[in-house]
Design a protein around this motif. Structure first.
Motif, short mmCIF file in Angstrom:
data_model
loop_
_atom_site.label_atom_id
_atom_site.label_comp_id
_atom_site.label_asym_id
_atom_site.label_seq_id
_atom_site.Cartn_x
_atom_site.Cartn_y
_atom_site.Cartn_z
N UNK A 1 0.82 -1.22 0.00
CA UNK A 1 0.00 0.00 0.00
C UNK A 1 0.85 1.26 0.00
N UNK A 2 0.31 2.33 -0.55
CA UNK A 2 0.99 3.62 -0.60
C UNK A 2 0.84 4.33 0.75
N UNK A 3 1.67 5.36 0.96
CA UNK A 3 1.55 6.15 2.18
C UNK A 3 0.16 6.76 2.31
N UNK A 4 -0.37 7.24 1.21
CA UNK A 4 -1.70 7.86 1.23
C UNK A 4 -2.77 6.84 1.63
N UNK A 5 -2.67 5.64 1.09
CA UNK A 5 -3.62 4.58 1.42
C UNK A 5 -3.50 4.18 2.89
N UNK A 6 -2.28 4.04 3.37
CA UNK A 6 -2.06 3.68 4.78
C UNK A 6 -2.63 4.77 5.68
N UNK A 7 -2.38 6.02 5.34
CA UNK A 7 -2.89 7.14 6.13
C UNK A 7 -4.41 7.12 6.21
N UNK A 8 -5.03 6.87 5.08
CA UNK A 8 -6.51 6.84 5.04
C UNK A 8 -7.05 5.70 5.90
N UNK A 9 -6.47 4.53 5.76
CA UNK A 9 -6.93 3.36 6.50
C UNK A 9 -6.77 3.54 8.01
N UNK A 10 -5.64 4.10 8.43
CA UNK A 10 -5.35 4.23 9.85
C UNK A 10 -5.79 5.56 10.46
N UNK A 11 -6.28 6.46 9.63
CA UNK A 11 -6.71 7.76 10.14
C UNK A 11 -5.55 8.64 10.58
N UNK A 12 -4.43 8.54 9.86
CA UNK A 12 -3.24 9.32 10.16
C UNK A 12 -2.97 10.31 9.02
N UNK A 13 -2.11 11.27 9.28
CA UNK A 13 -1.68 12.15 8.20
C UNK A 13 -0.61 11.41 7.38
N UNK A 14 -0.45 11.82 6.14
CA UNK A 14 0.57 11.22 5.29
C UNK A 14 1.95 11.47 5.89
N UNK A 15 2.15 12.64 6.49
CA UNK A 15 3.42 12.95 7.13
C UNK A 15 3.75 11.99 8.27
N UNK A 16 2.76 11.64 9.06
CA UNK A 16 2.97 10.69 10.16
C UNK A 16 3.32 9.32 9.60
N UNK A 17 2.66 8.92 8.53
CA UNK A 17 2.97 7.63 7.91
C UNK A 17 4.40 7.63 7.39
N UNK A 18 4.83 8.73 6.79
CA UNK A 18 6.21 8.83 6.29
C UNK A 18 7.22 8.66 7.42
N UNK A 19 6.94 9.25 8.58
CA UNK A 19 7.83 9.10 9.74
C UNK A 19 7.90 7.64 10.15
N UNK A 20 6.75 6.97 10.21
CA UNK A 20 6.71 5.56 10.57
C UNK A 20 7.46 4.70 9.55
N UNK A 21 7.24 4.97 8.26
CA UNK A 21 7.91 4.20 7.21
C UNK A 21 9.43 4.36 7.33
N UNK A 22 9.88 5.58 7.54
CA UNK A 22 11.32 5.82 7.70
C UNK A 22 11.87 5.02 8.89
N UNK A 23 11.16 5.02 10.01
CA UNK A 23 11.60 4.28 11.20
C UNK A 23 11.62 2.78 10.94
#
Length: 70
Positions: A26-48
């Motif tokens: 899934x893309x960052x945008x898709x993950x953000x939508x599913x989890x109710x997070x901002x795309x920026x927060x997802x990017x931080x998680x993906x980097x970690x």
């Protein structure tokens, strides 16, 4: 979840949720939508997640995960 990689348990519960969706391709945008997070927060998680696994990209992570499942 026996087919999940061992490193997954070392992540926080939030990062585990992101990682599972990431491993579905899934893309960052898709993950953000599913989890109710901002795309920026997802990017931080993906980097970690990438740092924790030693992978340099989400594609490397996905390829590594898929090759271990075979």
């Amino acid at each position: 979840r026996s087919s999940e990689p061992a490193w997954l348990t070392d992540l926080t519960p939030g990062r585990q949720r992101v990682a599972r969706l990431l491993m579905e391709g899934r893309s960052n945008k898709s993950i953000a939508r599913i989890l109710g997070l901002s795309v920026g927060t997802v990017k931080v998680h993906v980097h970690a997640i990438l740092s924790a696994t030693g992978c340099s990209s989400r594609f490397e992570l996905l390829a590594d995960f898929r090759s271990r499942r075979r």
